[in-house]
Design an enzyme around this catalytic site. Structure first.
Site, PDB file in Angstrom:
ATOM      1  N   ASP A  26       1.031  -1.178  -0.033  1.00 26.70           N
ATOM      2  CA  ASP A  26      -0.041   0.012   0.291  1.00 26.70           C
ATOM      3  C   ASP A  26       0.936   1.062  -0.101  1.00 26.70           C
ATOM      4  O   ASP A  26       2.052   1.453   0.477  1.00 26.70           O
ATOM      5  CB  ASP A  26      -1.066   0.147   1.996  1.00 26.70           C
ATOM      6  N   TRP A  78       2.855   7.521  -2.336  1.00 25.89           N
ATOM      7  CA  TRP A  78       4.278   7.870  -2.918  1.00 25.89           C
ATOM      8  C   TRP A  78       4.676   8.978  -4.213  1.00 25.89           C
ATOM      9  O   TRP A  78       5.763   9.412  -4.076  1.00 25.89           O
ATOM     10  CB  TRP A  78       5.007   6.370  -2.800  1.00 25.89           C
ATOM     11  N   SER A  85      -7.406  -6.080  -6.295  1.00 24.78           N
ATOM     12  CA  SER A  85      -8.189  -6.250  -5.016  1.00 24.78           C
ATOM     13  C   SER A  85      -9.607  -6.496  -6.089  1.00 24.78           C
ATOM     14  O   SER A  85      -9.839  -5.546  -7.067  1.00 24.78           O
ATOM     15  CB  SER A  85      -8.845  -5.450  -4.353  1.00 24.78           C
ATOM     16  N   ASN A 101     -10.902  -2.333  -6.922  1.00 22.11           N
ATOM     17  CA  ASN A 101      -9.713  -1.597  -6.999  1.00 22.11           C
ATOM     18  C   ASN A 101     -10.912  -1.170  -8.227  1.00 22.11           C
ATOM     19  O   ASN A 101     -10.077  -0.577  -9.534  1.00 22.11           O
ATOM     20  CB  ASN A 101      -8.403  -1.938  -7.707  1.00 22.11           C
ATOM     21  N   ARG A 138      -5.912  -2.277   8.161  1.00 19.48           N
ATOM     22  CA  ARG A 138      -6.149  -2.967   8.024  1.00 19.48           C
ATOM     23  C   ARG A 138      -6.227  -4.064   7.042  1.00 19.48           C
ATOM     24  O   ARG A 138      -4.790  -4.336   6.248  1.00 19.48           O
ATOM     25  CB  ARG A 138      -7.727  -2.403   7.141  1.00 19.48           C
TER      26      ARG A 138
HETATM   27  C1  FPP Z   1      -1.418   0.362  -3.314  1.00 18.87           C
HETATM   28  O1  FPP Z   1      -1.678   1.206  -3.383  1.00 18.87           O
HETATM   29  C2  FPP Z   1      -1.602  -0.499  -4.323  1.00 18.87           C
HETATM   30  C3  FPP Z   1      -2.692  -1.333  -5.517  1.00 18.87           C
HETATM   31  C4  FPP Z   1      -3.811  -0.526  -5.379  1.00 18.87           C
HETATM   32  C5  FPP Z   1      -1.620  -1.930  -6.004  1.00 18.87           C
HETATM   33  C6  FPP Z   1      -0.429  -2.375  -6.553  1.00 18.87           C
HETATM   34  C7  FPP Z   1       0.421  -2.610  -7.621  1.00 18.87           C
HETATM   35  C8  FPP Z   1       1.307  -2.475  -7.240  1.00 18.87           C
HETATM   36  C9  FPP Z   1       2.829  -2.881  -6.738  1.00 18.87           C
HETATM   37  C10 FPP Z   1       2.042  -3.327  -8.924  1.00 18.87           C
HETATM   38  C11 FPP Z   1       1.938  -5.031  -8.681  1.00 18.87           C
HETATM   39  C12 FPP Z   1       2.581  -5.702 -10.316  1.00 18.87           C
HETATM   40  C13 FPP Z   1       2.384  -7.308 -10.048  1.00 18.87           C
HETATM   41  C14 FPP Z   1       2.984  -7.129 -11.627  1.00 18.87           C
HETATM   42  C15 FPP Z   1       2.273  -7.617  -9.105  1.00 18.87           C
HETATM   43  P1  FPP Z   1      -2.766   3.037  -3.565  1.00 18.87           P
HETATM   44  O2  FPP Z   1      -3.010   3.007  -4.929  1.00 18.87           O
HETATM   45  O3  FPP Z   1      -4.446   2.016  -2.236  1.00 18.87           O
HETATM   46  O4  FPP Z   1      -1.716   4.224  -2.383  1.00 18.87           O
HETATM   47  P2  FPP Z   1      -2.495   5.150  -1.737  1.00 18.87           P
HETATM   48  O5  FPP Z   1      -2.968   4.400  -0.772  1.00 18.87           O
HETATM   49  O6  FPP Z   1      -1.417   5.726  -1.278  1.00 18.87           O
HETATM   50  O7  FPP Z   1      -3.167   5.526  -2.889  1.00 18.87           O
END
Ligand code: FPP
Length: 238
Positions: free
Chosen positions: A14, A19, A59, A62, A188
Site C-alpha cells: 500500500d 508516494w 483487489s 480496485n 486493515r
Molecule cells: C495500493 O496503493 C497498491 C495497489 C492498488 C496496486 C499494487 C500493485 C503493484 C505494486 C504492481 C504489482 C505488479 C505485479 C506484476 C505484481 P494505493 O494506490 O492504494 O496507494 P495510496 O493508498 O497511497 O493511494
C-alpha cells in the site's frame, strides 16, 4: 518463541498513490515504482528460506478506481508478466496467481497460465500474485464449487471440515501465511486472505510501498520472530 523464518509471507503493497503524490507524479508511476520495489525485494529475499510470498496486486474493489488508473494497473501487470516470461530461463521464481482471472483480458489470462506452467519447477520463492482477488469473493466461489460437489454426490455435507474448505480456496496446498505485512500506515486487512490469516501475525509500517526494501522485510521478520505464537494454547515451556 518462534525463531524460524516464516514459510509464507503475505504483503499488502500500500501507498503507491501517496508516494507519487508527494512527488507531484502521476499515480501510475507510483505503481510502477511499486512493481520495481517488489522485483528488487524478491531477488534480495531469494535464499532466505521464505517459501511463499503472496502479494495483493489488484483487489476486487480496485475496479472502483478511475478508469485510467485501472487500465494503467492492468497494463503494468501485463508488462510485468511478459517480463517474467521473458526472464524465466534465468529466474528462480515459481509464479502463479490467486483471484478470479476470468474477467481479465484474454492475453493476461493466457500469459499467467503460461508463466505458471513454465516456472512450476523453479527452486526459488513461490510468488502468488493476487489479481482481481477478494477474500469474500474467494470464499463465495469456493462455496459454489462445494455446493455443486454436494449436489452431484461427490462430497457429503458431513464431510465438510476446515481442511476440506481450505482445499476449495485459491490457496489450496499453500500453507497459511505466518506473517502479513502492510505498508503505508494503514491498519486493515482489506479482504486479503481473511480465511488464511486466522492465526497470522501482522506487521505494519509507515513506509510507503515503493520505499520498502529488503532491510524492512528483515525488520518485519525479526519482529515476527520475537513474538510468542500460541494458537490459543499456552506454549508450554517457552
Ligand atoms: C495500493 O496503493 C497498491 C495497489 C492498488 C496496486 C499494487 C500493485 C503493484 C505494486 C504492481 C504489482 C505488479 C505485479 C506484476 C505484481 P494505493 O494506490 O492504494 O496507494 P495510496 O493508498 O497511497 O493511494
Amino acid at each position: 518463541m518462534a525463531k524460524e523464518i516464516p514459510k509464507h509471507i503475505g504483503i499488502i503493497m500500500d501507498g503507491n498513490g501517496r508516494w507519487a503524490k508527494k512527488r507531484f507524479l502521476p499515480r501510475i508511476l507510483g505503481h510502477r515504482r511499486g512493481a520495481e520495489a517488489l522485483d528488487r525485494l524478491l531477488k534480495a529475499a531469494d535464499g532466505m528460506g521464505i517459501e511463499h510470498i503472496t502479494v495483493y496486486a489488484f483487489s476486487t474493489e480496485n475496479w472502483k478506481r478511475a478508469e485510467d488508473e485501472v487500465s494503467g494497473l492492468m497494463n503494468l501487470m501485463r508488462e510485468y508478466i511478459q517480463d517474467y516470461i521473458r526472464d524465466n530461463e534465468t529466474s528462480r521464481l515459481k509464479i502463479d496467481s490467486i483471484g478470479d482471472l476470468s474477467v481479465l483480458d484474454e492475453d493476461i489470462q493466457q500469459n499467467i497460465k503460461l508463466l505458471k506452467e513454465i516456472s512450476k519447477d523453479k527452486p526459488g520463492i513461490n510468488l502468488h500474485i493476487a489479481i482481481n482477488y477478494g477474500g469474500r469473493d474467494e470464499i463465495k466461489r469456493a462455496f459454489k464449487t462445494m455446493a455443486n460437489a454436494i449436489k452431484s454426490g461427490e462430497i457429503a455435507p458431513d464431510e465438510i471440515s476446515e481442511e476440506l474448505i481450505a482445499s476449495y480456496l485459491d490457496t489450496a496446498g499453500v500453507p497459511d501465511p505466518e506473517l502479513i505485512i502492510r505498508t503505508s500506515g494503514e491498519y486493515r486487512l482489506s479482504n486479503f486472505l481473511p480465511w488464511q490469516s486466522a492465526y497470522s501475525e501482522f506487521y505494519f509500517t509507515d513506509k510507503l510501498w515503493p520505499d520498502f526494501t529488503i532491510d524492512d522485510l528483515k525488520d518485519a521478520i525479526a519482529s515476527y520472530q520475537n513474538r510468542d505464537r500460541r494458537f490459543g494454547g499456552r506454549n508450554e515451556g517457552k
